[in-house]
Design a protein around this motif. Structure first.
Motif, PDB file in Angstrom:
ATOM      1  N   GLU A 132      28.555  20.522  -6.139  1.00  0.00           N
ATOM      2  CA  GLU A 132      29.592  20.397  -5.068  1.00  0.00           C
ATOM      3  C   GLU A 132      28.850  19.840  -3.589  1.00  0.00           C
ATOM      4  OE1 GLU A 132      32.479  19.922  -3.717  1.00  0.00           O
ATOM      5  OE2 GLU A 132      33.939  20.530  -5.588  1.00  0.00           O
ATOM      6  N   VAL A 150      27.115  27.724  -8.324  1.00  0.00           N
ATOM      7  CA  VAL A 150      27.212  26.353  -7.538  1.00  0.00           C
ATOM      8  C   VAL A 150      26.113  26.162  -7.309  1.00  0.00           C
ATOM      9  CG1 VAL A 150      28.508  25.204  -5.502  1.00  0.00           C
ATOM     10  CG2 VAL A 150      29.789  27.190  -7.122  1.00  0.00           C
ATOM     11  N   ILE A 195      29.621  21.117 -14.153  1.00  0.00           N
ATOM     12  CA  ILE A 195      30.874  20.317 -13.522  1.00  0.00           C
ATOM     13  C   ILE A 195      30.745  19.724 -12.445  1.00  0.00           C
ATOM     14  CG2 ILE A 195      33.600  20.624 -13.155  1.00  0.00           C
ATOM     15  CD1 ILE A 195      33.501  23.350 -14.829  1.00  0.00           C
ATOM     16  N   LYS A 221      41.367  22.421  -3.831  1.00  0.00           N
ATOM     17  CA  LYS A 221      40.069  23.251  -3.273  1.00  0.00           C
ATOM     18  C   LYS A 221      40.367  23.525  -2.032  1.00  0.00           C
ATOM     19  CE  LYS A 221      37.027  20.115  -6.076  1.00  0.00           C
ATOM     20  NZ  LYS A 221      36.063  19.193  -6.101  1.00  0.00           N
ATOM     21  N   GLY A 264      34.415  26.803  -6.671  1.00  0.00           N
ATOM     22  CA  GLY A 264      33.766  26.973  -7.761  1.00  0.00           C
ATOM     23  C   GLY A 264      33.117  28.583  -7.703  1.00  0.00           C
ATOM     24  N   TYR A 313      38.544  24.064 -11.289  1.00  0.00           N
ATOM     25  CA  TYR A 313      37.472  24.473 -11.744  1.00  0.00           C
ATOM     26  C   TYR A 313      37.817  25.527 -13.189  1.00  0.00           C
ATOM     27  CZ  TYR A 313      34.394  21.942  -8.798  1.00  0.00           C
ATOM     28  OH  TYR A 313      33.872  21.111  -8.134  1.00  0.00           O
ATOM     29  N   CYS A 340      29.229  28.173 -16.464  1.00  0.00           N
ATOM     30  CA  CYS A 340      29.272  26.733 -15.913  1.00  0.00           C
ATOM     31  C   CYS A 340      28.493  26.801 -14.549  1.00  0.00           C
ATOM     32  CB  CYS A 340      30.753  26.471 -15.458  1.00  0.00           C
ATOM     33  SG  CYS A 340      32.025  26.451 -16.952  1.00  0.00           S
ATOM     34  N   VAL A 379      28.361  24.076 -11.189  1.00  0.00           N
ATOM     35  CA  VAL A 379      29.171  23.280 -10.571  1.00  0.00           C
ATOM     36  C   VAL A 379      28.314  22.574  -9.490  1.00  0.00           C
ATOM     37  CG1 VAL A 379      30.833  22.940  -8.719  1.00  0.00           C
ATOM     38  CG2 VAL A 379      31.349  24.562 -10.772  1.00  0.00           C
ATOM     39  N   ASP A 388      31.986  17.655  -9.057  1.00  0.00           N
ATOM     40  CA  ASP A 388      32.887  17.137  -8.100  1.00  0.00           C
ATOM     41  C   ASP A 388      32.615  15.665  -8.225  1.00  0.00           C
ATOM     42  OD1 ASP A 388      34.553  16.584  -5.567  1.00  0.00           O
ATOM     43  OD2 ASP A 388      32.415  16.278  -4.773  1.00  0.00           O
ATOM     44  N   ALA A 423      35.611  17.507 -11.922  1.00  0.00           N
ATOM     45  CA  ALA A 423      36.715  18.106 -11.366  1.00  0.00           C
ATOM     46  C   ALA A 423      36.869  17.557 -10.048  1.00  0.00           C
ATOM     47  CB  ALA A 423      36.591  19.662 -11.210  1.00  0.00           C
TER      48      ALA A 423
END
Length: 222
Positions: free
Chosen positions: A172, A188, A13, A148, A181, A154, A168, A170, A15, A114
């Protein structure tokens, strides 16, 4: 061959601003121009105050803190107009993104976005860079109750992707996003971005991984 951070991940995912595309710089420019229409100077700490807020939350903040005659919808429409030309002509993908997205698709990893940005802009960015076919889910901050660093955005992306949060990864570029996240129970990876260089060490401390860009995360075995 995939990077170790992807070994047991079923979904990635992103950002958008500062992680998928190199665009964080333009929002300060837009804030300066927009506030300048009403003779208002940009407060030095504005970016840190609104960091992580959704598009709608940011409009509310502007309306509550500055003497602006525009309605919330007029504020957001103005920002969309001001940003669109820049996104179309001045905002590149982060280095290595096309190869990384292809690697994810070839390895059966589902992809989502996201973003705190508006749906209009994220859909336009996806179209300009021919990204839409890669992403199963696009969630904006306006689609969930809290922006956020709350995990809402998320968790909703994981729900739409039909993947457990723990599976998942993330990507970022700012601290509130990394916190979002992690709060969602995801792994993350922090992304280097010129806009947040002053937070580099904090980002490294909070995230599970840190990358300068997306090149080399998938390596051909042939």
């Amino acid at each position: 061959m995939r990077h170790k951070m992807l070994w047991d991940m079923d979904a990635v995912i992103f950002d958008m601003d500062g992680s998928l595309v190199d665009s964080m710089w333009l929002w300060k420019a837009i804030d300066i121009e927009y506030l300048g229409r009403y003779g208002i100077s940009l407060p030095e700490d504005l970016q840190s105050r609104i960091e992580g807020m959704s598009f709608s939350e940011t409009a509310v903040y502007f309306k509550e803190h500055f003497p602006i005659p525009d309605s919330l919808e007029e504020i957001k429409a103005a920002w969309n107009r001001m940003a669109w030309d820049k996104y179309m002509h001045e905002v590149p993908l982060k280095p290595g993104i096309p190869e990384f997205l292809n690697g994810c698709r070839e390895n059966g990893i589902r992809l989502g976005i996201a973003t705190s940005n508006s749906r209009e802009l994220v859909e336009n960015v996806a179209e300009v860079h021919n990204l839409r076919a890669y992403f199963t889910s696009i969630v904006t901050g306006c689609d969930v109750a809290r922006g956020k660093p709350s995990p809402d955005i998320y968790l909703e992306a994981a729900r739409q992707l039909e993947v457990a949060p723990a599976r998942c990864l993330v990507f970022e570029d700012i601290v509130p996003g990394i916190l979002a996240g992690k709060s969602a129970g995801m792994r993350v990876c922090a992304v280097e971005d010129a806009y947040s260089l002053q937070s580099r060490e904090e980002k490294k401390a909070l995230a599970d991984y840190y990358i300068n860009d997306f090149r080399g995360l998938f390596i051909s075995e042939g």
